[in-house]
Design an enzyme around this catalytic site. Structure first.
Site, mmCIF file in Angstrom:
data_model
loop_
_atom_site.group_PDB
_atom_site.id
_atom_site.type_symbol
_atom_site.label_atom_id
_atom_site.label_comp_id
_atom_site.label_asym_id
_atom_site.label_seq_id
_atom_site.Cartn_x
_atom_site.Cartn_y
_atom_site.Cartn_z
ATOM 1 N N TYR A 65 -4.439 -10.709 15.218
ATOM 2 C CA TYR A 65 -4.133 -12.133 15.196
ATOM 3 C C TYR A 65 -3.896 -12.692 16.587
ATOM 4 O O TYR A 65 -3.938 -13.897 16.786
ATOM 5 C CB TYR A 65 -2.917 -12.393 14.296
ATOM 6 C CG TYR A 65 -3.201 -12.045 12.862
ATOM 7 C CD1 TYR A 65 -3.990 -12.882 12.082
ATOM 8 C CD2 TYR A 65 -2.742 -10.859 12.293
ATOM 9 C CE1 TYR A 65 -4.301 -12.550 10.765
ATOM 10 C CE2 TYR A 65 -3.047 -10.525 10.986
ATOM 11 C CZ TYR A 65 -3.824 -11.372 10.237
ATOM 12 O OH TYR A 65 -4.139 -11.041 8.946
ATOM 13 N N LYS B 197 0.834 -1.201 0.000
ATOM 14 C CA LYS B 197 0.000 0.000 0.000
ATOM 15 C C LYS B 197 0.867 1.249 0.000
ATOM 16 O O LYS B 197 1.887 1.309 0.671
ATOM 17 C CB LYS B 197 -0.916 0.002 1.235
ATOM 18 C CG LYS B 197 -2.014 -1.046 1.178
ATOM 19 C CD LYS B 197 -2.943 -0.915 2.376
ATOM 20 C CE LYS B 197 -4.108 -1.886 2.277
ATOM 21 N NZ LYS B 197 -5.030 -1.760 3.433
#
Length: 298
Positions: free
Chosen positions: A279, A172
């Site tokens: 996560y 990105k």
């Protein structure tokens, strides 16, 4: 100030000042275009500098009937950023979304695949087909390197540093990072490069792109989704699987096997560690094992 002028200025700002990728800019623009279309369809005589909170509220209420709370929250955030930009450029003095609250949504945990499910998907690939070797290399690269789908489709031959066991990934905002690559993934990519790629009529502008379609052009994001969807059906999996599922599985399996969160952040290309921390919520049993193994008060 007209809507088209404001949107053009804003997209230039996102690309030049904030360094966002083409896909991110498209997403921001899409939400603003929805508002523009609403104003035009309802013959509302408001431009970006005069539109008020009530009009924006009515727009959000109308569109909330067709989108889920998460999409609604993203829409509100995108519009708020747009009007913050107009304030920054002295086109406005107030933001019409300041008094509009986003819907409360829970933190969505990423879907993952087990190693057995990933093996089943790879086993479903028809290696007798010319695209079989390519598709196996694609799945292995998505899972073993944790790439976003746009990072995969933009991967170049010149990005492969196999002797150093790394690949260069452009993420990105065109930010680049080096990601380790496993011997197995190198093997499958090499097989594709040596056995399949020489028989593809490569178009010159795509000569450095790694994964190509049969006509020698760069694979699209949609094509990667289609490849995965067909493999999921063939393997008989009852999960909704996307390219991002392999990225989530990559991070989850690393964490479950004791990898450092900071290392996972660097490999995923997350700008903030807080993005990677999601996560930590995927497998709480792993966290308990870490506590019992490493804490002095056992």
């Amino acid at each position: 100030m007209q809507w088209e002028h404001a949107l053009t200025d804003y997209t230039h700002y996102l690309r030049i000042e904030r360094g966002l990728s083409h896909n991110s800019i498209e997403n921001y623009s899409y939400d603003i275009k929805k508002l523009i279309l609403y104003v035009e369809n309802h013959s509302i005589s408001a431009n970006p500098t005069t539109i008020d909170t009530d009009t924006v509220k009515t727009f959000i209420y109308s569109i909330s009937k067709t989108i889920n709370p998460r999409s609604q929250a993203r829409l509100i955030s995108g519009l708020r950023n747009f009007f913050d930009y107009l304030i920054f450029e002295n086109y406005r003095t107030t933001n019409p979304l300041d008094l509009i609250e986003s819907p409360k949504i829970g933190r969505k945990l990423p879907d993952t695949l087990s190693i057995k499910e990933i093996d089943a998907l790879i086993s479903a690939i028809d290696l007798t087909h010319p695209q079989g070797e390519r598709n196996r290399a694609i799945i292995e690269t998505l899972y073993s390197c944790g790439l976003r789908v746009s990072e995969l489709t933009n991967l170049k031959l010149s990005d492969l540093f196999f002797e150093e066991d790394f690949i260069k990934v452009t993420g990105k905002g065109d930010k680049q990072r080096f990601v380790p690559i496993s011997p197995l993934t190198k093997k499958y990519i090499s097989l594709y490069i040596k056995a399949i790629r020489p028989h593809i009529p490569v178009i010159e502008e795509y000569r450095d792109i790694l994964f190509l379609n049969r006509r020698g052009k760069q694979l699209t994001r949609a094509m990667i989704f289609t490849i995965i969807k067909q493999l999921v059906e063939k393997a008989g999996l009852k999960k909704t699987v996307s390219p991002h599922t392999f990225r989530h599985s990559f991070a989850t399996h690393l964490l479950e096997n004791g990898a450092d969160l900071r290392a996972i952040q660097m490999m995923l290309g997350h700008e903030s560690i807080t993005t990677t921390e999601i996560y930590m919520h995927v497998d709480r049993s792993h966290l308990s094992e870490v506590l019992h193994k490493f804490h002095p008060r056992k």
